[in-house]
Enzyme design. Structure first.
Site, PDB file in Angstrom:
ATOM      1  CB  SER A 107      -4.065  49.248  -5.990  1.00 17.02           C
ATOM      2  OG  SER A 107      -2.655  49.245  -7.345  1.00 17.02           O
ATOM      3  CE1 TYR A 130      -1.264  52.937 -12.295  1.00 18.92           C
ATOM      4  CE2 TYR A 130      -1.782  50.819 -10.975  1.00 18.92           C
ATOM      5  CZ  TYR A 130      -1.186  52.225 -11.308  1.00 18.92           C
ATOM      6  OH  TYR A 130      -0.112  52.424 -10.366  1.00 18.92           O
ATOM      7  CB  THR A 156      -4.596  54.995 -12.392  1.00 16.59           C
ATOM      8  OG1 THR A 156      -4.631  55.470 -10.951  1.00 16.59           O
ATOM      9  CG2 THR A 156      -2.990  55.637 -12.278  1.00 16.59           C
ATOM     10  CE  LYS A 252      -4.175  57.589  -7.455  1.00 22.55           C
ATOM     11  NZ  LYS A 252      -2.923  57.623  -7.958  1.00 22.55           N
ATOM     12  CG  HIS A 276       1.266  57.573  -9.210  1.00 23.53           C
ATOM     13  ND1 HIS A 276       0.614  56.672  -9.573  1.00 23.53           N
ATOM     14  CD2 HIS A 276       2.154  56.375  -8.832  1.00 23.53           C
ATOM     15  CE1 HIS A 276      -0.087  55.939  -9.972  1.00 23.53           C
ATOM     16  NE2 HIS A 276       1.014  55.728  -9.238  1.00 23.53           N
TER      17      HIS A 276
HETATM   18  C1  GLV Z   1       1.828  52.252  -8.613  1.00 25.38           C
HETATM   19  O1  GLV Z   1       1.230  50.970  -8.103  1.00 25.38           O
HETATM   20  C2  GLV Z   1       3.027  52.639  -8.002  1.00 25.38           C
HETATM   21  O2  GLV Z   1       3.925  51.740  -7.754  1.00 25.38           O
HETATM   22  O3  GLV Z   1       3.040  53.317  -7.313  1.00 25.38           O
END
Ligand code: GLV
Length: 400
Positions: A107, A130, A156, A252, A276
């Site tokens: 991530s 992101y 994402t 995503k 998510h």
């Molecule tokens: C992403 O980083 C989340 O907290 O869902």
């Protein structure tokens, strides 16, 4: 050492071992948590069709996801603050994934940096982006991921504004953790975690702090994302991201057939059907509910991947039968990580692998690519106990 037989065993152990503020971060959804709950609950509403006397000696799980080899159709999802579930968590999870032969996705909001994970692994991993307001920073992340040999970009799109998670607000979540009295008292009950954290320097967002200009203190996660994530992002921006990246692109956060078509038009190699993990739009449909329509909408134009609610190999099988080429686990591996570090992630992957393999056989199939709707029975088809018989199997098995 207790015998671990299912993901729920790992969850319970993680709940005891991980400080409350980080356990809650992983194990919660937004607002009422309706979508979070339904992601898992909808799996249990679908039944499997048992078949017998099919030669089940051969059980093939190996596949590819976005053109890359996977020992089974399960990847590790990008999850924020993974290095707070366990010291150096992203490194350990990436190593476990590598040993199990499945993709690992790092991530943007990781604790260990892209470079940390690359230095600790030898197979390429995937990087999740992101898009920040500071586009130079976003472009810099892509360059760093390329330099580290990342073999796919997971972009994402469903978190440009952050859904409200009540527990995070109450716990004052941030990285490094906010040392409120409640957090200090709770951490004092987790000596193993504290000791591990004392032995690592990875306590903050490794991809961001020291890389993004002016970001020294991130405050809480909610404040930081509100300030940095770009709410003006539109489909038009996908072109420069795709072109700047120049490699395999996985989009995503797709929950709607129309968005799925646009993502395919934009050149995505794969899309991930995802809400998510129920952490964004509370009240949205479960990922499983929309999967068949999304899969229909894109047909063969790109691969359809899936996340949301998977806690077992049986769940993986259902998602595959409903049209997914591959799946991702998030919480299921985080529980393993929080419970036992790297062996816990391996345990989570092994549990799911074994469940998938045996369930495949019990459904009368030999290969994960042969699953389809005929392996499932949906709620409206399930006969009432002792009531009139209604179920008509949908389609035949290869053996018939
Ligand atoms: C992403 O980083 C989340 O907290 O869902």
């Amino acid at each position: 050492m207790p015998v671990i037989t299912c993901i729920e065993d790992l969850r319970r152990m993680a709940e005891r071992r991980v400080p409350r503020v980080f356990y809650d971060y992983a194990d919660s959804g937004s607002w009422t948590e309706q979508t979070y709950r339904e992601n898992s609950a909808d799996f249990s509403r679908i039944r499997l069709r048992q078949r017998v006397a099919v030669n089940m000696e051969r059980r093939d799980l190996a596949t590819t996801m976005a053109g890359q080899p996977a020992a089974m159709p399960v990847a590790l999802a990008p999850t924020g603050l993974t290095g707070m579930q366990h010291p150096d968590g992203e490194i350990l999870a990436a190593q476990a994934a590598e040993e199990c032969g499945v993709p690992f996705t790092l991530s943007t909001m990781s604790i260990c940096s892209i470079e940390d994970v690359a230095a600790a692994t030898s197979s390429p991993f995937w990087f999740q982006l992101y898009v920040m307001r500071d586009r130079d920073f976003a472009a810099g992340l892509l360059d760093r991921a390329k330099a580290a040999g990342c073999s796919a970009l997971v972009l994402t799109l469903d978190l440009q504004v952050i859904g409200q998670r009540h527990k995070d607000l109450k716990n004052g979540l941030g990285a490094p953790p906010r040392l409120t009295l409640a957090n200090i008292l709770n951490m004092a009950t987790k000596p193993r975690w504290c000791l591990g954290m004392a032995q690592t320097k990875r306590w903050n967002f490794g991809n961001i702090v020291g890389h993004a200009s002016g970001v020294e203190d991130m405050g809480t996660l909610a404040e930081w994302t509100a300030a940095q994530f770009d709410p003006t992002l539109t489909w038009d921006d996908i072109d420069w991201i795709r072109d700047h990246w120049g490699g395999t692109l996985i989009i995503k956060g797709i929950l709607d057939p129309e968005d799925a078509r646009i993502a395919a038009d934009k050149g995505a190699d794969a899309i991930i059907v995802s809400n998510h993990g129920g952490r964004q739009l509370d009240g949205a449909m479960s990922s499983l509910t929309v999967l068949p329509q999304v899969a229909d909408a894109v047909g063969e134009r790109c691969e359809v991947h899936f996340d949301g609610g998977i806690r077992s190999g049986q769940d993986v099988l259902k998602a595959l039968a409903m049209g997914a080429r591959g799946t991702y686990i998030g919480r299921a591996f985080l529980y393993g990580l929080g419970a036992m570090g790297k062996p816990g992630v391996t345990a989570a992957l092994e549990l799911i692998r074994k469940e998938l393999e045996l369930t495949l056989a019990l459904c009368g199939r030999n290969d994960v690519h042969d699953l389809d709707l005929s392996n499932l029975v949906f709620p409206h088809q399930i006969p009432a106990p002792l009531g009139p018989y209604q179920w008509q199997p949908q389609g035949k098995l290869a053996a018939e």
